[in-house]
Scaffold this motif. Structure first.
Motif, PDB file in Angstrom:
ATOM      1  N   SER A 196      23.664 121.151  -4.350  1.00  0.00           N
ATOM      2  CA  SER A 196      24.483 120.307  -2.529  1.00  0.00           C
ATOM      3  C   SER A 196      24.381 122.526  -2.028  1.00  0.00           C
ATOM      4  CB  SER A 196      25.801 120.165  -2.238  1.00  0.00           C
ATOM      5  OG  SER A 196      25.672 119.102  -3.037  1.00  0.00           O
ATOM      6  N   GLY A 197      24.312 122.827  -2.655  1.00  0.00           N
ATOM      7  CA  GLY A 197      24.897 124.933  -1.459  1.00  0.00           C
ATOM      8  C   GLY A 197      23.202 125.314  -1.735  1.00  0.00           C
ATOM      9  N   ILE A 198      22.549 125.306  -2.480  1.00  0.00           N
ATOM     10  CA  ILE A 198      21.200 125.290  -2.157  1.00  0.00           C
ATOM     11  C   ILE A 198      19.997 124.283  -1.466  1.00  0.00           C
ATOM     12  CG2 ILE A 198      21.406 126.867  -3.972  1.00  0.00           C
ATOM     13  CD1 ILE A 198      19.320 125.193  -5.763  1.00  0.00           C
ATOM     14  N   ALA A 199      20.843 123.428  -1.724  1.00  0.00           N
ATOM     15  CA  ALA A 199      19.775 121.638  -0.974  1.00  0.00           C
ATOM     16  C   ALA A 199      18.972 121.765  -2.121  1.00  0.00           C
ATOM     17  CB  ALA A 199      19.142 122.084   0.633  1.00  0.00           C
ATOM     18  N   SER A 200      18.941 121.625  -3.090  1.00  0.00           N
ATOM     19  CA  SER A 200      17.810 121.669  -3.851  1.00  0.00           C
ATOM     20  C   SER A 200      17.451 120.326  -4.187  1.00  0.00           C
ATOM     21  CB  SER A 200      17.841 122.226  -5.142  1.00  0.00           C
ATOM     22  OG  SER A 200      17.147 122.366  -6.184  1.00  0.00           O
ATOM     23  N   LEU A 201      16.651 119.391  -3.570  1.00  0.00           N
ATOM     24  CA  LEU A 201      17.411 117.659  -3.543  1.00  0.00           C
ATOM     25  C   LEU A 201      16.483 117.566  -4.638  1.00  0.00           C
ATOM     26  CD1 LEU A 201      17.046 115.032  -2.115  1.00  0.00           C
ATOM     27  CD2 LEU A 201      14.900 114.996  -0.959  1.00  0.00           C
ATOM     28  N   GLU A 202      15.397 117.931  -4.982  1.00  0.00           N
ATOM     29  CA  GLU A 202      14.195 117.548  -6.393  1.00  0.00           C
ATOM     30  C   GLU A 202      15.263 117.677  -7.627  1.00  0.00           C
ATOM     31  OE1 GLU A 202      11.752 115.891  -8.614  1.00  0.00           O
ATOM     32  OE2 GLU A 202      11.458 116.179  -5.811  1.00  0.00           O
ATOM     33  N   SER A 203      16.176 118.818  -7.889  1.00  0.00           N
ATOM     34  CA  SER A 203      17.370 118.564  -8.736  1.00  0.00           C
ATOM     35  C   SER A 203      18.322 117.864  -8.465  1.00  0.00           C
ATOM     36  CB  SER A 203      17.995 120.298  -8.690  1.00  0.00           C
ATOM     37  OG  SER A 203      16.643 121.325  -9.370  1.00  0.00           O
ATOM     38  N   GLY A 204      18.663 117.295  -7.673  1.00  0.00           N
ATOM     39  CA  GLY A 204      19.817 116.415  -7.935  1.00  0.00           C
ATOM     40  C   GLY A 204      19.529 115.149  -8.020  1.00  0.00           C
ATOM     41  N   ARG A 205      18.352 114.854  -6.895  1.00  0.00           N
ATOM     42  CA  ARG A 205      17.221 113.726  -7.546  1.00  0.00           C
ATOM     43  C   ARG A 205      17.194 113.319  -9.687  1.00  0.00           C
ATOM     44  NH1 ARG A 205      13.405 112.846  -2.667  1.00  0.00           N
ATOM     45  NH2 ARG A 205      14.761 110.897  -1.997  1.00  0.00           N
ATOM     46  N   GLN A 206      17.139 114.510 -10.187  1.00  0.00           N
ATOM     47  CA  GLN A 206      16.480 114.306 -11.398  1.00  0.00           C
ATOM     48  C   GLN A 206      18.648 114.469 -12.362  1.00  0.00           C
ATOM     49  OE1 GLN A 206      14.904 118.033 -12.541  1.00  0.00           O
ATOM     50  NE2 GLN A 206      13.228 117.681 -11.769  1.00  0.00           N
ATOM     51  N   LEU A 207      19.056 114.529 -11.685  1.00  0.00           N
ATOM     52  CA  LEU A 207      21.047 115.095 -12.462  1.00  0.00           C
ATOM     53  C   LEU A 207      21.389 112.967 -11.746  1.00  0.00           C
ATOM     54  CD1 LEU A 207      22.478 118.246 -10.913  1.00  0.00           C
ATOM     55  CD2 LEU A 207      22.512 117.422 -13.514  1.00  0.00           C
ATOM     56  N   HIS A 208      20.501 112.513 -10.589  1.00  0.00           N
ATOM     57  CA  HIS A 208      20.894 111.507 -10.062  1.00  0.00           C
ATOM     58  C   HIS A 208      20.436 110.415 -11.505  1.00  0.00           C
ATOM     59  CE1 HIS A 208      21.942 107.708  -7.015  1.00  0.00           C
ATOM     60  NE2 HIS A 208      22.238 108.124  -8.287  1.00  0.00           N
ATOM     61  N   SER A 209      19.205 110.730 -11.887  1.00  0.00           N
ATOM     62  CA  SER A 209      18.503 109.572 -12.953  1.00  0.00           C
ATOM     63  C   SER A 209      19.220 110.087 -13.600  1.00  0.00           C
ATOM     64  CB  SER A 209      17.412 110.308 -12.808  1.00  0.00           C
ATOM     65  OG  SER A 209      16.413 109.386 -13.903  1.00  0.00           O
ATOM     66  N   LEU A 210      19.597 111.006 -14.339  1.00  0.00           N
ATOM     67  CA  LEU A 210      20.373 111.238 -15.592  1.00  0.00           C
ATOM     68  C   LEU A 210      21.815 110.585 -16.065  1.00  0.00           C
ATOM     69  CD1 LEU A 210      20.528 114.495 -17.872  1.00  0.00           C
ATOM     70  CD2 LEU A 210      22.554 113.049 -17.233  1.00  0.00           C
ATOM     71  N   ALA A 211      21.982 110.823 -14.128  1.00  0.00           N
ATOM     72  CA  ALA A 211      23.271 110.062 -14.651  1.00  0.00           C
ATOM     73  C   ALA A 211      23.394 108.505 -14.579  1.00  0.00           C
ATOM     74  CB  ALA A 211      24.565 110.366 -12.728  1.00  0.00           C
TER      75      ALA A 211
ATOM     76  N   MET B 157      25.518 115.547  -2.204  1.00  0.00           N
ATOM     77  CA  MET B 157      24.610 116.087  -2.198  1.00  0.00           C
ATOM     78  C   MET B 157      23.517 115.942  -1.645  1.00  0.00           C
ATOM     79  SD  MET B 157      21.823 115.467  -3.648  1.00  0.00           S
ATOM     80  CE  MET B 157      21.516 114.227  -4.955  1.00  0.00           C
ATOM     81  N   TYR B 158      23.384 114.550  -1.578  1.00  0.00           N
ATOM     82  CA  TYR B 158      22.492 113.627  -0.547  1.00  0.00           C
ATOM     83  C   TYR B 158      22.688 114.154   0.897  1.00  0.00           C
ATOM     84  CZ  TYR B 158      20.638 111.032  -3.829  1.00  0.00           C
ATOM     85  OH  TYR B 158      18.887 110.512  -5.100  1.00  0.00           O
ATOM     86  N   GLY B 159      24.247 114.174   1.101  1.00  0.00           N
ATOM     87  CA  GLY B 159      24.755 114.567   2.182  1.00  0.00           C
ATOM     88  C   GLY B 159      23.697 115.907   3.196  1.00  0.00           C
ATOM     89  N   LYS B 160      24.102 117.085   2.318  1.00  0.00           N
ATOM     90  CA  LYS B 160      23.731 118.457   2.577  1.00  0.00           C
ATOM     91  C   LYS B 160      22.636 118.340   2.219  1.00  0.00           C
ATOM     92  CE  LYS B 160      28.614 120.102   1.511  1.00  0.00           C
ATOM     93  NZ  LYS B 160      29.563 121.498   0.597  1.00  0.00           N
ATOM     94  N   CYS B 161      21.595 117.792   1.994  1.00  0.00           N
ATOM     95  CA  CYS B 161      20.135 117.846   1.872  1.00  0.00           C
ATOM     96  C   CYS B 161      19.767 117.452   2.250  1.00  0.00           C
ATOM     97  CB  CYS B 161      19.512 117.271  -0.108  1.00  0.00           C
ATOM     98  SG  CYS B 161      20.097 118.604  -1.203  1.00  0.00           S
ATOM     99  N   GLY B 162      20.632 116.593   3.236  1.00  0.00           N
ATOM    100  CA  GLY B 162      19.931 116.074   5.026  1.00  0.00           C
ATOM    101  C   GLY B 162      19.733 114.869   4.727  1.00  0.00           C
ATOM    102  N   TYR B 163      19.452 113.802   3.618  1.00  0.00           N
ATOM    103  CA  TYR B 163      19.393 112.851   3.580  1.00  0.00           C
ATOM    104  C   TYR B 163      20.539 111.658   3.492  1.00  0.00           C
ATOM    105  CZ  TYR B 163      15.140 113.644   1.290  1.00  0.00           C
ATOM    106  OH  TYR B 163      13.708 114.623   1.044  1.00  0.00           O
ATOM    107  N   ILE B 164      21.855 111.654   5.059  1.00  0.00           N
ATOM    108  CA  ILE B 164      22.366 111.510   5.035  1.00  0.00           C
ATOM    109  C   ILE B 164      22.470 109.594   4.608  1.00  0.00           C
ATOM    110  CG2 ILE B 164      22.394 110.989   7.981  1.00  0.00           C
ATOM    111  CD1 ILE B 164      25.391 111.766   5.774  1.00  0.00           C
ATOM    112  N   ASN B 165      20.976 109.035   4.991  1.00  0.00           N
ATOM    113  CA  ASN B 165      21.231 107.850   5.004  1.00  0.00           C
ATOM    114  C   ASN B 165      21.024 107.410   3.670  1.00  0.00           C
ATOM    115  OD1 ASN B 165      20.786 107.146   7.440  1.00  0.00           O
ATOM    116  ND2 ASN B 165      18.323 107.874   7.161  1.00  0.00           N
ATOM    117  N   ASP B 166      20.566 107.584   2.945  1.00  0.00           N
ATOM    118  CA  ASP B 166      20.978 107.630   1.611  1.00  0.00           C
ATOM    119  C   ASP B 166      22.042 108.304   0.445  1.00  0.00           C
ATOM    120  OD1 ASP B 166      18.100 107.208   1.396  1.00  0.00           O
ATOM    121  OD2 ASP B 166      17.431 109.173   0.243  1.00  0.00           O
TER     122      ASP B 166
ATOM    123  N   GLN C 159       7.567 122.510  -3.894  1.00  0.00           N
ATOM    124  CA  GLN C 159       8.117 123.847  -3.902  1.00  0.00           C
ATOM    125  C   GLN C 159       8.686 124.703  -3.085  1.00  0.00           C
ATOM    126  OE1 GLN C 159       3.652 126.255  -4.686  1.00  0.00           O
ATOM    127  NE2 GLN C 159       5.535 127.937  -4.478  1.00  0.00           N
ATOM    128  N   VAL C 160       8.852 125.661  -3.332  1.00  0.00           N
ATOM    129  CA  VAL C 160      10.060 125.980  -2.057  1.00  0.00           C
ATOM    130  C   VAL C 160       9.287 127.158  -1.173  1.00  0.00           C
ATOM    131  CG1 VAL C 160      12.170 126.959  -0.947  1.00  0.00           C
ATOM    132  CG2 VAL C 160      12.197 125.014  -2.841  1.00  0.00           C
TER     133      VAL C 160
END
Length: 965
Positions: A603-618, A636-645, A840-841
């Motif tokens: 959430s702190g670095i707005a890393s959506l891809e890493s966040g989604r991988q963690l979601h899958s693992l969870a 995480m989804y909110g801070k990555c800009g995906y407030i709808n998710d 890629q960032v």
């Protein structure tokens, strides 16, 4: 459960041993004594017994035999035909009195012997000694022994046995030495008894000498002596010797097996207990209830639930489950294995549970978090008439601390006082810990000051009251005093003290504690290491965190979690993700807290891809429904800009606590959806959840971003009036930001003057920011002056004031502020924007010329400039805050980092249709805000920009901030 093998052997000796003792005591040839206990000797004997039973009738007085048992009442009814039968009859009655602990009756028989002038034989002398010893009147037993004219091995053994029964092993050894000096040769029962005395006094050296004498007289094959030797070596920690004795025994009965089993159980070697039990099973020996209870004790120390369940089935098979002693052991085993439900089921089957069983079940309920159930069970115990001991009260004191009810805790203290246990060290430590956890520090100190036998546990209990104290360094002071008083800290001492340092973010004190830890060689301990990592992380010293982490021999999931959490809390999300991956490579399975901590880093670095991988693992690990993980996912989804998710995930949760609602409310506020934030607040109220301080921070932030001044003021005042929440400095800062954005500077002045709290840097930062928006130079200068006094090293304060001057074309003042900033060594944080393209960032700085596709980006920005100019966009040169020519100032605007990121996203074919998400470390430039707003309209694209304060959703030429940014 709590009884050791030796004590049980004393209570329930083998039948062969009982027959041997009886034959020795009562089967010897009667020898006529030349000594008769006269009435002149009687007062000494009787006087010495008066302290044992003050209510006993005096020997010379008439006794009401009608109230005595039938065996004693027959004393005057039986007419012995001769003296020899009478002596035998006296011996039998004294034996009955010893067995039934009938002290008054036995002393009356002794008085009758004296009055009748009966001359005891050896048999009767031994019966008298044995009677007084069994009734714990050892002084009387000694007096009889001294009057005995000829002391044989049986009489010596009876007296030694009496001291062993009272737990006085030292005296039993002294008597044995005296017996040997009198040249009396011990028999197998004497040797077994004195070995028990050595066990009680842990006198290993003398026990080895007795062992030598056993070998010398050829009695090593005696089972009773063998079990006593095994018990001695086991209690003295010499289990190899115990094994040797066991192996040398020609016949191994269940008593020998039980002795060795008990030895391993006492030292907590549950694996050895199980191993021996399996060998015993192979030998096809019948398992006694005592053997089963020992095995269960070993399993309890091992925490092996499945093995315990197997032994439970064996107990049912052999009928041992009906034995209260075995059932109590089962309760203890299930308690130690943490299976509260099974422990409670077994406990309910006990007809007459003893105090150990009550204490065990209360303790396990408390440890499993079932504190109310523990309190109810304690009440049932009291209603049953069972008197609590120090262990019971210690367990219920712990439950009282977890319940959080000070009055209940004080009632437990009163119960301890009622039963005379208030001075017990174990209970005093538990009471100190209870009072400290309940916040009653004065009561805890009161008990501490009254204690005369303080140990390290006492100091640890006192330290526990300052784990989370953010206002006092009392924890460090207690630690220093503990060292002054000569106590050596243990693992728990260091953990408690480090927690106190963590709460205060006192890294200097923490470093001193770290030095002591290294000195005492605790630096490689996993638990202490975890506490050190936590302390350094909360103090922001991540280099020290990594250094400590790399020195640990063992790193479990808790250590990794603290490490990952430290990186997340210090905005080092990339390192948190790398640490998480390294943990998994080492085979450590993450728990819900690990996943939640890593998600915070994403959430702190707005890393959506890493966040989604963690979601899958969870989801795969079954952790997605956990309240901590789900809250972190929403965040995480909110801070990555995906407030709808985030919203979809939130609505799908069955359990939503206050933290979850706060996460959603703050997410809506950050994304400029103030209406949804207020709606979520109302839904939270409908769910009967009370808001807390964080809830109102989110609501006030939403009102500020939406310009809802009056509604925001209403919520602010309702905090105290409706919910009893005192506004913190952060709430005042939100209100000032709200009023400042609306240009209500007179209200800002009044609020600052009337607020209960002293204004800090956060308050004046919001004032200065509002002054920059509205060009209020006078108030802005006042706010900046306050900030330079409070926080002279923060670059944004200088930049805001310089920008305020530059916007008013006061270039000399702006240059003066920048020069002052430079002279103080304060460097401005460069503007930085990044965008995710093709997984890629890409990172851009202002005026960046390093990107390989820079020419394509500039070409695209020129095309966009032409398009938006036709749509009505005009560059605002006042946002180019440098004293240069007008054209050069406009050109500078074209090279801001957020525009470069936008240009790259638009020339990328992979993002031709999707949303564009740009992240910036500073506040978005005002001209760039207008530019992107026009781009979203002309190109019909949704563009999301997250700056330092909030998300800006640009769509159809409109921004979600509606001009209140």
């Amino acid at each position: 459960m709590g009884c050791d093998f030796g004590f049980t052997q004393m209570r329930n000796p083998p039948q062969t041993a009982i027959r041997g003792v009886l034959s020795t005591l009562y089967g010897v040839p009667a020898r006529c004594s030349t000594f008769c206990l006269s009435k002149n000797h009687l007062p000494k004997l009787v006087g010495s017994c008066s302290s044992i039973s003050t209510s006993a009738a005096r020997i010379g007085e008439r006794v009401d035999w009608r109230r005595k048992p039938e065996k004693i009442q027959s004393l005057y009814e039986v007419k012995a035909s001769n003296g020899e039968n009478r002596i035998k009859w006296y011996s039998e009655k004294l034996r009955d009195c010893a067995t039934g602990m009938c002290f008054r009756e036995g002393r009356a028989i002794h008085g009758c012997i004296v009055r009748r002038g009966t001359e005891p034989d050896v048999h009767l002398w031994v019966s008298l000694i044995n009677f007084y010893a069994k009734c714990r009147a050892l002084e009387c037993s000694c007096r009889v022994f001294k009057q005995m004219p000829v002391k044989d091995v049986v009489s010596w053994t009876a007296l030694i046995s009496g001291y062993v029964a009272r737990g006085n092993g030292i005296k039993s050894v002294e008597l044995f030495c005296e017996m040997r000096r009198d040249d009396v040769r011990p028999n197998e029962f004497t040797l077994a008894t004195v070995l028990k005395g050595c066990s009680l006094s842990l006198d290993l050296d003398f026990g080895k000498q007795v062992h030598a004498e056993v070998v010398k007289v050829g009695l090593l094959s005696d089972a009773y002596i063998g079990s006593s030797l095994i018990d001695l070596y086991s209690k003295c920690g010499e289990l190899e010797y115990a094994d040797d004795v066991f192996c040398m025994m020609p016949e191994k009965n269940d008593f020998l097996w039980s002795a060795l089993l008990n030895g391993y159980a006492q030292v907590g070697n549950g694996e050895a207990v199980l191993r021996l039990f399996l060998k015993m099973d192979e030998a096809e020996l019948r398992f006694s209830n005592f053997t089963l209870s020992i095995v269960l004790k070993g399993i309890a120390s091992l925490g092996a639930l499945r093995a315990g369940q197997a032994i439970h089935s064996v107990a049912i098979k052999v009928g041992g489950e009906l034995d209260d002693f075995v059932t109590c052991s089962l309760v203890n085993m299930y308690s130690k294995c943490g299976v509260a439900d099974d422990a409670l089921k077994v406990f309910r089957k006990i007809n007459n549970p003893d105090i150990v069983a009550w204490s065990s079940i209360i303790s396990v309920l408390d440890h499993q978090g079932l504190k109310e159930e523990a309190a109810k069970l304690f009440q049932q115990m009291r209603e049953s008439g069972m008197r609590p001991n120090q262990f019971t009260l210690s367990s219920i004191a712990s439950a009282a601390a977890n319940i959080g009810d000070l009055r209940y805790g004080r009632s437990i203290h009163g119960c301890a006082y009622k039963f005379g246990l208030e001075s017990d060290d174990l209970l005093s430590n538990a009471l100190i810990s209870m009072y400290m956890k309940l916040g009653s520090v004065s009561h805890g100190y009161c008990i501490f000051d009254r204690m005369t036998n303080r140990d390290v546990i006492t100091w640890n209990a006192l330290l526990s009251g300052f784990h989370d104290d953010e206002t006092s360094d009392e924890g460090s002071k207690i630690f220093r005093q503990m060292l002054v008083d000569g106590f050596r800290p243990n693992m728990y001492t260091y953990i408690s003290t480090l927690r106190s340092c963590s709460s205060l973010s006192n890294v200097e004190a923490g470093r001193q504690i770290h030095a002591h830890i290294i000195k005492d060689k605790f630096d490689r301990d996993g638990y202490v290491g975890t506490a050190l990592i936590d302390m350094y992380a909360k103090c922001g010293r991540m280099q020290d965190v990594e250094a400590v982490f790399n020195t640990l021999n063992e790193r479990d999931v808790f250590t990794w979690t603290v490490m990952i959490s430290g990186f997340s809390q210090t905005n080092q999300g990339e390192k948190a993700a790398r640490c998480f991956n390294e943990m998994r490579r080492e085979g450590v399975v993450p728990n819900e807290f690990t996943v939640a901590s890593c998600l915070r880093g994403c959430s702190g670095i707005a890393s959506l891809e890493s966040g989604r991988q963690l979601h899958s693992l969870a989801v795969k690990a079954g952790l997605s429904s956990d309240i901590f993980v789900s809250s972190a996912l929403v965040d995480m989804y909110g801070k990555c800009g995906y407030i709808n998710d985030a919203e979809i995930l939130f609505d799908g949760m069955e359990l939503r606590d206050t933290v979850m609602w706060n996460t959603m409310i703050c997410g809506y506020a950050q994304h400029g959806e103030g209406d949804k934030a207020l709606e979520a607040f109302n839904r939270m109220m409908n769910d009967r959840l009370l808001p807390d301080e964080i809830t109102f921070l989110g609501i006030l932030c939403a009102c500020s971003h939406m310009g809802l001044v009056e509604q925001g003021k209403k919520y602010f005042h309702s905090m105290r009036e409706s919910y009893g929440i005192s506004p913190s400095i952060e709430h005042y800062a939100c209100l000032i930001d709200m009023l400042g954005r609306a240009g209500k500077f007179s209200e800002v002045d009044r609020l600052i003057e009337d607020m209960e709290l002293t204004p800090n840097a956060l308050i004046w930062e919001n004032v200065l920011g509002a002054c920059r928006i509205h060009g209020n130079v006078e108030l802005g200068e006042k706010a900046a002056e306050k900030l330079f006094e409070m926080d002279p090293e923060t670059d944004s304060n200088y930049v805001l004031l310089a920008n305020l001057y530059a916007a008013k074309d006061r270039w000399d003042d702006a240059s003066r502020v920048r020069a002052s900033m430079s002279s103080k060594g304060v460097k401005k944080e460069p503007g930085c924007s990044w965008v995710d393209v093709d997984a890629q960032v890409h990172v851009f700085l202002s005026q960046d010329a390093s990107h390989p596709r820079l020419s394509d980006i500039h070409q695209k920005l020129e095309e966009l400039g032409d398009a938006v100019t036709e749509a009505g966009y005009a560059p605002d040169a006042k946002h180019a805050l440098h004293n240069v020519s007008g054209k050069e100032r406009v050109d500078n605007l074209l090279h801001h980092s957020e525009r470069l990121a936008l240009g790259l996203a638009l020339i990328n074919k992979g993002s031709a249709a999707g949303k564009i998400r740009i992240f910036k470390n500073l506040r978005i430039c005002g001209d760039c805000h207008e530019f992107i707003k026009f781009v979203s309209g002309t190109m019909d694209r949704e563009i999301i920009v997250r700056d330092r304060n909030r998300f800006h959703h640009f769509h159809h030429g409109v921004c979600s901030c509606k001009g209140y940014w």
